[in-house]
Design a protein around this motif. Structure first.
Motif, PDB file in Angstrom:
ATOM      1  N   ARG A  45     -11.645  17.314  45.121  1.00  0.00           N
ATOM      2  CA  ARG A  45     -10.942  16.879  46.338  1.00  0.00           C
ATOM      3  C   ARG A  45     -10.387  18.086  47.095  1.00  0.00           C
ATOM      4  O   ARG A  45     -10.528  18.186  48.319  1.00  0.00           O
ATOM      5  N   ALA A  46      -9.769  19.000  46.353  1.00  0.00           N
ATOM      6  CA  ALA A  46      -9.205  20.200  47.004  1.00  0.00           C
ATOM      7  C   ALA A  46     -10.309  21.009  47.682  1.00  0.00           C
ATOM      8  O   ALA A  46     -10.112  21.567  48.775  1.00  0.00           O
ATOM      9  N   ALA A  82     -21.410  29.828  39.489  1.00  0.00           N
ATOM     10  CA  ALA A  82     -20.523  28.853  38.845  1.00  0.00           C
ATOM     11  C   ALA A  82     -19.087  29.349  38.902  1.00  0.00           C
ATOM     12  O   ALA A  82     -18.838  30.553  39.057  1.00  0.00           O
ATOM     13  N   VAL A  83     -18.157  28.406  38.779  1.00  0.00           N
ATOM     14  CA  VAL A  83     -16.755  28.766  38.578  1.00  0.00           C
ATOM     15  C   VAL A  83     -16.347  28.268  37.197  1.00  0.00           C
ATOM     16  O   VAL A  83     -16.813  27.220  36.744  1.00  0.00           O
ATOM     17  N   ASP A 126      -6.460  26.726  43.861  1.00  0.00           N
ATOM     18  CA  ASP A 126      -6.815  28.064  43.350  1.00  0.00           C
ATOM     19  C   ASP A 126      -8.317  28.146  43.095  1.00  0.00           C
ATOM     20  O   ASP A 126      -8.936  29.195  43.304  1.00  0.00           O
ATOM     21  N   VAL A 127      -8.894  27.054  42.623  1.00  0.00           N
ATOM     22  CA  VAL A 127     -10.339  27.016  42.355  1.00  0.00           C
ATOM     23  C   VAL A 127     -11.102  26.757  43.649  1.00  0.00           C
ATOM     24  O   VAL A 127     -12.135  27.380  43.919  1.00  0.00           O
ATOM     25  N   ALA A 128     -10.577  25.854  44.471  1.00  0.00           N
ATOM     26  CA  ALA A 128     -11.251  25.494  45.728  1.00  0.00           C
ATOM     27  C   ALA A 128     -11.505  26.732  46.590  1.00  0.00           C
ATOM     28  O   ALA A 128     -12.583  26.891  47.171  1.00  0.00           O
ATOM     29  N   ASP A 145      -8.694  31.619  36.240  1.00  0.00           N
ATOM     30  CA  ASP A 145      -7.776  31.130  35.197  1.00  0.00           C
ATOM     31  C   ASP A 145      -6.471  31.910  35.128  1.00  0.00           C
ATOM     32  O   ASP A 145      -5.734  31.777  34.147  1.00  0.00           O
ATOM     33  N   GLY A 146      -6.191  32.732  36.124  1.00  0.00           N
ATOM     34  CA  GLY A 146      -4.958  33.528  36.073  1.00  0.00           C
ATOM     35  C   GLY A 146      -4.930  34.492  34.897  1.00  0.00           C
ATOM     36  O   GLY A 146      -3.874  34.972  34.506  1.00  0.00           O
ATOM     37  N   GLY A 147      -6.113  34.728  34.282  1.00  0.00           N
ATOM     38  CA  GLY A 147      -6.183  35.679  33.173  1.00  0.00           C
ATOM     39  C   GLY A 147      -6.064  35.038  31.793  1.00  0.00           C
ATOM     40  O   GLY A 147      -6.088  35.738  30.769  1.00  0.00           O
TER      41      GLY A 147
END
Ligand code: NAP
Length: 261
Positions: free
Chosen positions: A20-21, A176-177, A215-217, A239-241
């Motif tokens: 959605r984001a 890919a993410v 953050d992923v969008a 993933d912020g690390g």
């Protein structure tokens, strides 16, 4: 000027969370977006909000995916960006996992991506180009106990991404993410029932917080845009690390079962 001005996009699992984001962010960047989801009502709500199209589709059904993607491309006038994102998870030891659960998780997370790539490729090749992004996970790079089906499927998405990048370059870029711990309906049960676990994850995450769908969008928008014109076959960890230090569900199986095997 938007990063995706004039682009036409399809997002699976677009009725909730990361999908959605991403549908929203792609629209803000100038794309027209078709939202595919198992839940037709949530797909419709998002489509109404972004002036897009909605399709009730189970990504396990290859023909249904092909038909919806084809219809969306016909109505929107082409297809430039495909985001294969629908996914589900389960937890349990390998020898205790119900066979149905294994098959369902692999079917949605891996076969769903396979179906999305197969549906998008002919249209993108005919149109002269495009970008495909699929959702893996840090569970596909840093598996934890209890997530065998999910990890196997997400690891396979990384391999499939590399295959497709080789097969369809230079016309189509395929990436890919791999999200880490992102606050969505999927992780709500962990946040709600394993508060201490969430605190621990935040504590070991260099970015110091749980991720948000946006953050992923933003990374999917980047990979779908011409800014990533020389990026293909890659899996970008978002993933912020966290994967430097662990995995999202590390320890959850032990907590659930109260013992180690
Ligand atoms: P979410 O909010 O639950 O969104 C997943 C969406 O996919 C839901 O709208 C769901 O519909 C839909 N879906 C499920 N099965 C489907 C099917 N067979 N066909 C079509 N749509 C289907 O969860 P999310 O966190 O945004 O997940 C998006 C992707 O990110 C998934 O691939 C997930 O594995 C991945 N991921 C998430 C995290 C995280 O921390 N959240 C981390 C790594 C990877 P219903 O609501 O009707 O089930």
């Amino acid at each position: 000027m938007g990063l995706l001005d004039g682009k036409l996009a399809v997002v699976t699992g677009g009725g909730s969370g990361i999908g959605r984001a991403t549908a929203r962010r792609m629209t803000e960047e100038g794309a027209r977006v078709a939202v595919l989801d198992l839940d037709g009502d949530s797909a419709q709500v998002v489509a109404d909000e972004i002036d897009g199209l909605a399709y009730e589709v189970d990504v396990r059904d290859a023909e249904a995916v092909k038909s919806a993607v084809g219809d969306a491309a016909a109505k929107l006038g082409g297809l430039h960006a495909m985001f294969n994102n629908a996914g589900i998870s389960t937890i349990g030891r390998i020898h205790e996992l119900k066979l149905d659960d294994w098959h369902r998780v692999v079917d949605v997370n891996l076969h769903g991506v396979f179906h999305g790539i197969r549906a998008a490729v002919p249209i993108m090749l005919a149109g002269g180009g495009g970008s495909i992004v699929s959702t893996s996970s840090i569970s596909g790079t840093n598996p934890a106990a209890g997530e065998s089906a999910y990890s196997a499927a997400k690891y396979a998405v990384i391999a499939l991404t590399k295959n497709a990048a080789i097969e369809y370059g230079p016309t189509i870029r395929v990436n890919a993410v791999a999200p880490g711990y992102i606050h969505t309906a999927m992780t709500n049960p962990i946040v709600e029932h394993f508060g201490a676990h969430s605190d621990h994850i935040v504590g070991i995450t260099p970015a110091g917080r749980i991720g948000e769908p946006e953050d992923v969008a933003d990374v999917v928008v980047f990979l779908s845009s011409d800014l990533a014109r020389f990026v293909t076959g890659q899996t970008l960890i978002v993933d912020g690390g966290l994967a430097l230090r662990g995995s999202v569900v590390d320890g959850v199986l032990d907590t659930l079962t109260g013992e180690r095997a």
